[in-house]
Write a protein that holds these residues in place. Structure first.
Motif, PDB file in Angstrom:
ATOM      1  N   PHE A 144       0.993  -1.296  -0.041  1.00  0.00           N
ATOM      2  CA  PHE A 144      -0.225   0.000  -0.085  1.00  0.00           C
ATOM      3  C   PHE A 144       0.739   1.123  -0.081  1.00  0.00           C
ATOM      4  CE2 PHE A 144      -1.415   3.515   2.606  1.00  0.00           C
ATOM      5  CZ  PHE A 144      -2.688   3.891   1.751  1.00  0.00           C
ATOM      6  N   ASP A 146       3.792   1.735  -1.183  1.00  0.00           N
ATOM      7  CA  ASP A 146       4.330   1.638  -2.505  1.00  0.00           C
ATOM      8  C   ASP A 146       3.352   2.120  -3.551  1.00  0.00           C
ATOM      9  OD1 ASP A 146       6.974   0.329  -1.688  1.00  0.00           O
ATOM     10  OD2 ASP A 146       6.224  -1.234  -2.257  1.00  0.00           O
ATOM     11  N   GLN A 147       2.083   1.843  -3.455  1.00  0.00           N
ATOM     12  CA  GLN A 147       1.050   2.468  -4.203  1.00  0.00           C
ATOM     13  C   GLN A 147       0.756   3.667  -3.935  1.00  0.00           C
ATOM     14  OE1 GLN A 147      -0.483   1.036  -6.782  1.00  0.00           O
ATOM     15  NE2 GLN A 147      -1.790   2.729  -6.947  1.00  0.00           N
TER      16      GLN A 147
END
Length: 188
Positions: A144, A146-147
């Motif tokens: 998450f 990274d997103q």
């Protein structure tokens, strides 16, 4: 780094490896001659890490809200602070420690971790923040993050504020070696 603040679950979790890892972290803190600051409970991962630090002969400071202190307080701590709210609890735990580590846990643990990360991102502190990622427990959270970087809500440099490892002793070493970098939230 003197004392370590540990955020973790008041439940043991379904997999025995979580309790084993809490004990291993407590033992590593004790062997490093550090003290523990934590949520003050005798149950779950909280109790396990506290007991291991105490068994290693180091101090353990608990901070627990008055609303449930009578139900789950650990009675054998070096110090126990009973405070008026969860907000006061988090602030005191953070102030008493030189670093923070999150073990597996639920909503409360996640909230504590993301709050100290936010404070670091906003440059309110430069204390090291660790995540003990046991058996990939936090892989989805890290994905998450990274997103959120890809979506433009977290700067890539701010991911470096979180030190992740699966081994308690190695994580403590990484936290001790941590050198903060200056990256303001609002720079381009």
């Amino acid at each position: 780094m003197q004392d370590v603040c540990v955020f973790c679950g008041s439940s043991p979790g379904e997999d025995p490896v979580f309790m084993q890892s809490a004990k291993a972290l407590g033992e590593a803190i004790g062997k490093a001659s550090m003290g523990l600051v934590y949520g003050g409970a005798h149950v779950g991962l909280m109790g396990q890490v506290a007991d291991a630090v105490l068994a290693g002969g180091q101090k353990v400071v608990g901070v627990i809200p008055q609303s449930f202190a009578h139900k789950v307080s650990h009675t054998e701590l070096t110090e126990l602070h009973v405070v008026d709210s969860m907000h006061t609890r988090k602030a005191m735990m953070f102030e008493l420690a030189g670093a923070c580590i999150a073990l597996p846990g639920g909503f409360g643990t996640l909230e504590e971790l993301t709050e100290v990360l936010t404070w670091a991102q906003l440059e309110f502190h430069q204390k090291p923040i660790g995540l003990l990622n046991i058996n990939g427990y936090y892989d989805a959270l890290l994905a998450f993050f990274d997103q959120a970087v890809l979506a433009g809500f977290i700067k890539p440099q701010h991911l470096e504020l979180l030190i992740v490892h699966h081994d308690p002793t190695e994580l403590l070493k990484l936290l001790e070696d941590y050198k903060p970098k200056h990256v303001t939230k609002w720079s381009h």
